[in-house]
Design an enzyme around this catalytic site. Structure first.
Site, mmCIF file in Angstrom:
data_model
loop_
_atom_site.group_PDB
_atom_site.id
_atom_site.type_symbol
_atom_site.label_atom_id
_atom_site.label_comp_id
_atom_site.label_asym_id
_atom_site.label_seq_id
_atom_site.Cartn_x
_atom_site.Cartn_y
_atom_site.Cartn_z
ATOM 1 N N THR A 27 -34.751 47.229 -41.866
ATOM 2 C CA THR A 27 -35.606 48.074 -41.030
ATOM 3 C C THR A 27 -34.905 49.334 -40.541
ATOM 4 O OG1 THR A 27 -35.043 46.705 -39.106
ATOM 5 C CG2 THR A 27 -37.095 46.198 -40.243
ATOM 6 N N ASP A 58 -28.247 34.772 -39.607
ATOM 7 C CA ASP A 58 -28.562 36.000 -40.335
ATOM 8 C C ASP A 58 -27.333 36.467 -41.116
ATOM 9 O OD1 ASP A 58 -29.907 38.204 -41.256
ATOM 10 O OD2 ASP A 58 -29.719 39.341 -39.389
ATOM 11 N N ARG A 94 -40.069 46.411 -30.741
ATOM 12 C CA ARG A 94 -39.783 47.145 -29.514
ATOM 13 C C ARG A 94 -41.017 47.149 -28.622
ATOM 14 N NH1 ARG A 94 -35.459 46.557 -31.255
ATOM 15 N NH2 ARG A 94 -33.782 48.054 -31.599
ATOM 16 N N ASN A 103 -23.564 29.986 -58.025
ATOM 17 C CA ASN A 103 -22.834 28.821 -57.548
ATOM 18 C C ASN A 103 -22.314 29.034 -56.135
ATOM 19 O OD1 ASN A 103 -21.511 26.140 -58.127
ATOM 20 N ND2 ASN A 103 -19.685 27.364 -57.702
ATOM 21 N N LEU A 148 -26.895 36.464 -47.411
ATOM 22 C CA LEU A 148 -26.040 36.050 -48.513
ATOM 23 C C LEU A 148 -26.417 36.746 -49.821
ATOM 24 C CD1 LEU A 148 -25.883 32.174 -47.979
ATOM 25 C CD2 LEU A 148 -24.320 33.912 -47.098
ATOM 26 N N LEU A 149 -25.427 37.087 -50.605
ATOM 27 C CA LEU A 149 -25.622 37.570 -51.966
ATOM 28 C C LEU A 149 -24.312 37.404 -52.720
ATOM 29 C CD1 LEU A 149 -27.409 38.829 -54.125
ATOM 30 C CD2 LEU A 149 -26.640 41.081 -53.343
ATOM 31 N N ASP A 150 -24.358 36.612 -53.788
ATOM 32 C CA ASP A 150 -23.157 36.363 -54.585
ATOM 33 C C ASP A 150 -23.613 35.702 -55.882
ATOM 34 O OD1 ASP A 150 -20.392 35.783 -55.325
ATOM 35 O OD2 ASP A 150 -19.933 35.999 -53.199
ATOM 36 N N ILE A 151 -22.656 35.240 -56.681
ATOM 37 C CA ILE A 151 -23.029 34.502 -57.884
ATOM 38 C C ILE A 151 -23.739 33.217 -57.472
ATOM 39 C CG2 ILE A 151 -21.137 35.519 -59.206
ATOM 40 C CD1 ILE A 151 -19.683 32.824 -58.964
#
Length: 232
Positions: free
Chosen positions: A118, A63, A179, A71, A66-69
């Protein structure tokens, strides 16, 4: 082959040390097949631990959100494929998702788009600068994930039914914030019981504190598995 409750329950190892994680895995034994490893454990040696779990025949949901350019995302996904992971999260931004899908092509890695956390409610989404309410934003990102060729979606069980209509029967819908009845919500704002989540269309349930913080984790896991089995 039809997935069983054991295939669908993902125990979140949201604990601070590898030693504690090893104890939980040993305690749960063969009852639990699937584990989630997130930031807390990753930064305590969790990546090597994830590799070890995979080598031991367990499934691992990494988990990392990820978030980036493009490549950078692609190169990261290529190495995660080599680790033998079963699932990986990235934020459901179209360009990032397309890059990840291309990098994972031909592998068994299931890429999951994170829609709206959430722990966030409508005010939280407004404060973050989005023009949509949480439900609308989740559905928009689900459509984008399907279009990008992602393997699944992470969303609240409250949105599972609507998301399932968008993504169809084959994509995974992974829902945290699960839950069992009577348990503490903690910092989660949008939660649901295991049986209700499956009925709503979720394919996999992530359960952390109700199991790893239980006085008897194995008994807690077995109770949740029994509830899930009854709902399948």
């Amino acid at each position: 082959m039809t997935a069983t409750a054991r295939d669908r329950l993902i125990v979140g190892l949201d604990i601070p040390t590898i030693g504690e994680a090893e104890t939980i895995v040993k305690t749960l034994g063969d009852d639990v097949l699937f584990y989630k490893i997130g930031y807390q454990l990753v930064f305590a040696g969790g990546l090597e631990f994830a590799r070890d779990l995979a080598k031991d025949g367990k499934k691992v949901f990494l988990d990392m959100k990820l978030l980036d350019i493009d490549n950078t995302v692609a190169k990261g996904v290529e190495n995660i494929v080599k680790m033998g992971m079963s699932m990986l999260t990235l934020h459901a931004y179209p360009k990032a998702m397309r890059a990840a899908v291309e990098a994972a092509r031909g592998s068994d890695l299931c890429l999951l788009g994170v829609t709206v956390l959430t722990s966030m409610d409508e005010q939280d989404v407004i404060d973050a600068g989005y023009e949509y309410d949480p439900h609308t934003l989740v559905l928009r990102r689900a459509e984008q994930a399907r279009a990008a060729g992602m393997g699944g979606i992470v969303c609240s069980a409250e949105e599972s039914s609507a998301v399932r209509k968008i993504v169809g029967p084959d994509m995974a819908i992974v829902t945290p914030g699960i839950r069992p009845a009577g348990s503490d919500r903690g910092d989660q704002k949008r939660v649901m019981t295991p049986a209700d989540a499956l009925a709503a269309g979720s394919s996999h349930l992530v359960v952390a504190r109700p199991i790893v913080k239980a006085a008897d984790p194995r008994a807690a896991a077995r109770a949740i598995l029994a509830e899930m089995t009854g709902a399948l």
